[in-house]
Design a protein around this motif. Sequence first.
Motif, PDB file in Angstrom:
ATOM      1  N   VAL A  36       8.082 -35.335  -0.597  1.00  0.00           N
ATOM      2  CA  VAL A  36       8.685 -35.740   0.679  1.00  0.00           C
ATOM      3  C   VAL A  36       9.932 -34.898   0.952  1.00  0.00           C
ATOM      4  CG1 VAL A  36       9.773 -37.642   1.930  1.00  0.00           C
ATOM      5  CG2 VAL A  36       7.728 -38.058   0.557  1.00  0.00           C
ATOM      6  N   GLU A  37      10.707 -34.635  -0.088  1.00  0.00           N
ATOM      7  CA  GLU A  37      11.889 -33.777   0.085  1.00  0.00           C
ATOM      8  C   GLU A  37      11.479 -32.382   0.564  1.00  0.00           C
ATOM      9  OE1 GLU A  37      15.144 -34.115   0.035  1.00  0.00           O
ATOM     10  OE2 GLU A  37      15.037 -36.264  -0.316  1.00  0.00           O
ATOM     11  N   ALA A  38      10.373 -31.890   0.037  1.00  0.00           N
ATOM     12  CA  ALA A  38       9.894 -30.570   0.465  1.00  0.00           C
ATOM     13  C   ALA A  38       9.477 -30.610   1.932  1.00  0.00           C
ATOM     14  CB  ALA A  38       8.724 -30.120  -0.413  1.00  0.00           C
ATOM     15  N   GLU A  39       8.850 -31.709   2.319  1.00  0.00           N
ATOM     16  CA  GLU A  39       8.446 -31.871   3.720  1.00  0.00           C
ATOM     17  C   GLU A  39       9.690 -31.869   4.616  1.00  0.00           C
ATOM     18  OE1 GLU A  39       6.448 -35.575   4.404  1.00  0.00           O
ATOM     19  OE2 GLU A  39       5.956 -35.087   6.487  1.00  0.00           O
ATOM     20  N   ILE A  40      10.720 -32.576   4.174  1.00  0.00           N
ATOM     21  CA  ILE A  40      11.973 -32.636   4.936  1.00  0.00           C
ATOM     22  C   ILE A  40      12.602 -31.241   5.034  1.00  0.00           C
ATOM     23  CG2 ILE A  40      14.367 -33.473   4.758  1.00  0.00           C
ATOM     24  CD1 ILE A  40      13.112 -36.189   3.839  1.00  0.00           C
ATOM     25  N   GLU A  41      12.572 -30.508   3.942  1.00  0.00           N
ATOM     26  CA  GLU A  41      13.118 -29.139   3.949  1.00  0.00           C
ATOM     27  C   GLU A  41      12.382 -28.254   4.955  1.00  0.00           C
ATOM     28  OE1 GLU A  41      15.703 -27.795   2.701  1.00  0.00           O
ATOM     29  OE2 GLU A  41      16.369 -29.459   1.434  1.00  0.00           O
ATOM     30  N   ARG A  42      11.052 -28.433   5.021  1.00  0.00           N
ATOM     31  CA  ARG A  42      10.271 -27.624   5.967  1.00  0.00           C
ATOM     32  C   ARG A  42      10.718 -27.874   7.403  1.00  0.00           C
ATOM     33  NH1 ARG A  42       5.905 -28.633   2.561  1.00  0.00           N
ATOM     34  NH2 ARG A  42       5.036 -30.294   3.852  1.00  0.00           N
ATOM     35  N   HIS A  43      11.048 -29.131   7.700  1.00  0.00           N
ATOM     36  CA  HIS A  43      11.536 -29.417   9.058  1.00  0.00           C
ATOM     37  C   HIS A  43      12.919 -28.825   9.281  1.00  0.00           C
ATOM     38  CE1 HIS A  43       8.363 -31.790  10.823  1.00  0.00           C
ATOM     39  NE2 HIS A  43       8.189 -32.398   9.660  1.00  0.00           N
ATOM     40  N   LEU A  44      13.799 -28.984   8.305  1.00  0.00           N
ATOM     41  CA  LEU A  44      15.171 -28.474   8.463  1.00  0.00           C
ATOM     42  C   LEU A  44      15.184 -26.957   8.655  1.00  0.00           C
ATOM     43  CD1 LEU A  44      16.974 -30.681   5.793  1.00  0.00           C
ATOM     44  CD2 LEU A  44      17.424 -30.686   8.253  1.00  0.00           C
ATOM     45  N   ALA A  45      14.204 -26.293   8.032  1.00  0.00           N
ATOM     46  CA  ALA A  45      14.166 -24.827   8.097  1.00  0.00           C
ATOM     47  C   ALA A  45      13.846 -24.308   9.500  1.00  0.00           C
ATOM     48  CB  ALA A  45      13.138 -24.295   7.105  1.00  0.00           C
ATOM     49  N   LYS A  46      13.407 -25.196  10.392  1.00  0.00           N
ATOM     50  CA  LYS A  46      13.055 -24.746  11.746  1.00  0.00           C
ATOM     51  C   LYS A  46      14.290 -24.464  12.603  1.00  0.00           C
ATOM     52  CE  LYS A  46       8.832 -27.553  12.057  1.00  0.00           C
ATOM     53  NZ  LYS A  46       8.223 -28.710  12.766  1.00  0.00           N
ATOM     54  N   TYR A  47      15.442 -25.007  12.191  1.00  0.00           N
ATOM     55  CA  TYR A  47      16.616 -24.935  13.063  1.00  0.00           C
ATOM     56  C   TYR A  47      17.710 -24.114  12.397  1.00  0.00           C
ATOM     57  CZ  TYR A  47      13.762 -28.839  14.465  1.00  0.00           C
ATOM     58  OH  TYR A  47      12.682 -29.602  14.816  1.00  0.00           O
ATOM     59  N   PRO A  48      18.643 -23.559  13.196  1.00  0.00           N
ATOM     60  CA  PRO A  48      19.739 -22.805  12.580  1.00  0.00           C
ATOM     61  C   PRO A  48      20.468 -23.697  11.564  1.00  0.00           C
ATOM     62  CG  PRO A  48      19.793 -22.587  14.982  1.00  0.00           C
ATOM     63  CD  PRO A  48      18.747 -23.614  14.660  1.00  0.00           C
ATOM     64  N   PRO A  49      20.944 -23.120  10.461  1.00  0.00           N
ATOM     65  CA  PRO A  49      21.518 -23.930   9.380  1.00  0.00           C
ATOM     66  C   PRO A  49      22.659 -24.843   9.845  1.00  0.00           C
ATOM     67  CG  PRO A  49      21.409 -21.599   8.769  1.00  0.00           C
ATOM     68  CD  PRO A  49      20.953 -21.676  10.178  1.00  0.00           C
ATOM     69  N   GLU A  50      23.421 -24.394  10.840  1.00  0.00           N
ATOM     70  CA  GLU A  50      24.532 -25.229  11.298  1.00  0.00           C
ATOM     71  C   GLU A  50      24.076 -26.251  12.339  1.00  0.00           C
ATOM     72  OE1 GLU A  50      23.936 -22.169  12.005  1.00  0.00           O
ATOM     73  OE2 GLU A  50      24.503 -21.667  14.071  1.00  0.00           O
ATOM     74  N   ARG A  51      22.768 -26.304  12.594  1.00  0.00           N
ATOM     75  CA  ARG A  51      22.238 -27.241  13.598  1.00  0.00           C
ATOM     76  C   ARG A  51      21.232 -28.204  12.978  1.00  0.00           C
ATOM     77  NH1 ARG A  51      25.377 -26.904  18.244  1.00  0.00           N
ATOM     78  NH2 ARG A  51      25.888 -24.719  18.608  1.00  0.00           N
ATOM     79  N   LYS A  52      21.538 -28.625  11.767  1.00  0.00           N
ATOM     80  CA  LYS A  52      20.631 -29.526  11.051  1.00  0.00           C
ATOM     81  C   LYS A  52      20.283 -30.779  11.844  1.00  0.00           C
ATOM     82  CE  LYS A  52      22.961 -29.986   7.163  1.00  0.00           C
ATOM     83  NZ  LYS A  52      23.341 -30.430   5.821  1.00  0.00           N
ATOM     84  N   ARG A  53      21.237 -31.230  12.664  1.00  0.00           N
ATOM     85  CA  ARG A  53      21.025 -32.465  13.398  1.00  0.00           C
ATOM     86  C   ARG A  53      19.768 -32.406  14.270  1.00  0.00           C
ATOM     87  NH1 ARG A  53      25.183 -36.510  16.391  1.00  0.00           N
ATOM     88  NH2 ARG A  53      23.576 -37.663  17.485  1.00  0.00           N
ATOM     89  N   SER A  54      19.362 -31.199  14.674  1.00  0.00           N
ATOM     90  CA  SER A  54      18.150 -31.065  15.477  1.00  0.00           C
ATOM     91  C   SER A  54      16.937 -31.717  14.814  1.00  0.00           C
ATOM     92  CB  SER A  54      17.837 -29.582  15.721  1.00  0.00           C
ATOM     93  OG  SER A  54      18.614 -29.084  16.783  1.00  0.00           O
ATOM     94  N   ALA A  55      16.970 -31.816  13.494  1.00  0.00           N
ATOM     95  CA  ALA A  55      15.811 -32.366  12.774  1.00  0.00           C
ATOM     96  C   ALA A  55      15.825 -33.892  12.738  1.00  0.00           C
ATOM     97  CB  ALA A  55      15.768 -31.801  11.364  1.00  0.00           C
ATOM     98  N   ILE A  56      16.714 -34.500  13.494  1.00  0.00           N
ATOM     99  CA  ILE A  56      16.897 -35.952  13.358  1.00  0.00           C
ATOM    100  C   ILE A  56      15.603 -36.734  13.650  1.00  0.00           C
ATOM    101  CG2 ILE A  56      17.716 -36.500  15.703  1.00  0.00           C
ATOM    102  CD1 ILE A  56      20.028 -38.069  14.349  1.00  0.00           C
ATOM    103  N   LEU A  57      14.883 -36.354  14.728  1.00  0.00           N
ATOM    104  CA  LEU A  57      13.679 -37.133  15.058  1.00  0.00           C
ATOM    105  C   LEU A  57      12.548 -36.911  14.051  1.00  0.00           C
ATOM    106  CD1 LEU A  57      13.573 -37.001  18.978  1.00  0.00           C
ATOM    107  CD2 LEU A  57      14.286 -38.893  17.530  1.00  0.00           C
ATOM    108  N   PRO A  58      12.217 -35.640  13.725  1.00  0.00           N
ATOM    109  CA  PRO A  58      11.182 -35.477  12.701  1.00  0.00           C
ATOM    110  C   PRO A  58      11.513 -36.188  11.389  1.00  0.00           C
ATOM    111  CG  PRO A  58      11.925 -33.328  13.542  1.00  0.00           C
ATOM    112  CD  PRO A  58      12.623 -34.359  14.332  1.00  0.00           C
ATOM    113  N   LEU A  59      12.783 -36.151  10.998  1.00  0.00           N
ATOM    114  CA  LEU A  59      13.162 -36.816   9.752  1.00  0.00           C
ATOM    115  C   LEU A  59      13.089 -38.338   9.867  1.00  0.00           C
ATOM    116  CD1 LEU A  59      13.814 -34.062   8.709  1.00  0.00           C
ATOM    117  CD2 LEU A  59      16.048 -34.850   7.944  1.00  0.00           C
ATOM    118  N   MET A  60      13.414 -38.850  11.044  1.00  0.00           N
ATOM    119  CA  MET A  60      13.311 -40.303  11.232  1.00  0.00           C
ATOM    120  C   MET A  60      11.873 -40.772  11.057  1.00  0.00           C
ATOM    121  SD  MET A  60      15.814 -41.285  14.372  1.00  0.00           S
ATOM    122  CE  MET A  60      17.575 -41.497  14.082  1.00  0.00           C
ATOM    123  N   PHE A  61      10.920 -39.972  11.580  1.00  0.00           N
ATOM    124  CA  PHE A  61       9.509 -40.351  11.408  1.00  0.00           C
ATOM    125  C   PHE A  61       9.132 -40.380   9.919  1.00  0.00           C
ATOM    126  CE2 PHE A  61       8.787 -39.100  15.930  1.00  0.00           C
ATOM    127  CZ  PHE A  61       8.142 -40.252  16.341  1.00  0.00           C
TER     128      PHE A  61
END
Lengths: 201, 434
Positions: A36-61
Amino acid sequence: MLIAERFIMSSQFTPNNPLPQEAKVPEEIARFSPEVEAEIERHLAKYPPERKRSAILPLMFIVQRERGGYLDPPGVAYLADRLGVRITDIWEVATFYSMINTEPVGRYHIQVCKTLSCKIMGADRITEQCSKRLGIKPGETTPDGLFSLSVVECLGSCGTAPMLQLGFDYHENLTEAKVNELLDRCQRGEYQPTVGVKTSA
Amino acid sequence: MFIGAIGCEPLQLKRVNLENSHRLDVYRKNGGYEALKKVLDGMSPDDVINEVKKSALRGRGGAGFPTGMKWSFVPKDNPKPKYVVCNADESEPGTFKDRYLMERDPHMLIEGMLIAAYALGSQTCYIYTRGEYRYLIEIADEAIREAREAGLVGEKILGTNFSCNVYTHTGAGAYICGEETALLNSLEGLRGHPRMKPPFPAVAGLYGSPTVVNNVETLTAVPDIIKMGGEAYQKLGTEKSGGTKLWSVSGHVNRPGVYELPMGYDDMEKFIMEDCGGMLNDKKLKAVIPGGSSVYIMPAADILGKDVRMDYEGLVAAGSMVGSGGFIVMDETVDVFESTKNLIEFYKHESCGWCTPCREGTDWLVKVFKRIASGEGRPEDAQLLLDICDNIEGKSFCPLGDAAAWPIQSAIKKFPEDFKRHLARLTETEGALT
């Protein structure tokens, strides 16, 4: 232009906002498996490193899937910690989106579309049938925690109305018999979701 | 459900009925990624924008803004990264075309985004898909993976110096996120509240960077425009609205589905009565909402025998709009008071609560509709509804407010008898409806 741009920037989340320590929920933070952590990392990698918050919805799911169907306080604490935002930032977003559950829901969440095209093709009949058979009104969960029933707004299945969504699966062109068969399968524990169960790429 | 073209060769729908149409090999065998190759083989970014301008392609999400013009607003000298965002938050009631484009032909979308990214100097694309369409995100993820492996997405695409990544992003159930600035806020991890414009996203969009937000159907039109040339694409439609348009047909017809028609298809009556298989159970046509729930409702009398032309100008002349092309057909059994109440409940639910006219206005509209429905309406209630609409329309922060007001205004104007019937249960006075 510059003033307007500044307005935009100041009115939004500023990256790497330092976390006030007292805002953290102390008691428990959820933990997840390496997969699951790897799955979360895959989502975080989609956005610029300083914009982690963009992953909020995918991570909430992901968190709600892993925490029994809803964002419980440890799950919320995890998200705040992982994304470097405040607990209130998580709640602020969670309460805005209808697919993010902040309360427990049944194992089978039945969502009947009620908007116009479905309505004129018989959505009310479908809701009534589910309601009668499960003994609950829309917005309620059965005492055994198996079923929740909701009526929801347009799901983009207007040409195949009436329809309902069960988990992430669309069930379309519904008839009384189809609904009965579906509920039978759920009650016998034979219903297997086809969408949204595997860890996505 | 029917998916196909009427009155023209299928363009956007030419692959959707092939077996495994979502796969890269099928896409490539049928002309896929040839447009990208043509672009990278010697077209400049300005050449691409010019072709799109010549094509007279207008945004298919609902507003109909010329796509080439939108692209040309992106400043070239801005040093920030630029973004291309696909609006796949399809949630206008009655609309389901993007769903089938993404289900059956996801590579067409990826190719369209890559060409847009090349034209705009962007290296990052996001596909913002509504959360309920989770299966489409899975299909898109798989398509992106295939394209990446084939060297079509990522670093040095097709061996050139052009690099671009495409990512999927999920919404989580909010109609407002179809509004482009609300979508960008949502993509930044915020509540989906719309932003003040200007600055427009082309100047300061995602993360404050220049951003173009286009609908799925708009972006999937781009590969064909490049392949056939902007002029040839425009000629498929009319002078001001080029190409073909997808119509999502639902409601009381024998053959609902996604129909691709040339822009300017000239007979709405024929479209309903022949192309869509005619009325379900041979009932009489009562009304059509031709462009998604937000547009004006059209009574049968404005359609039958009127040769209504189905393009932007034609529908405005006929008293409605193209909108998103969500074509809802209603027969004589439908009570327009009830159908309008259903829609206003939708807008109340989906109002984001950011601005007062929309948040309070939609709430009051629902209250008044419920009061009338419960038999406790007052003679002045129809006028009251119109007054509330007047206090929302043009006064809300984003177009959601207008979208809530228009169906009510047109329903009361075009179907006064349906409102009268509900009000007349209480009183002989007809109030605003006389």
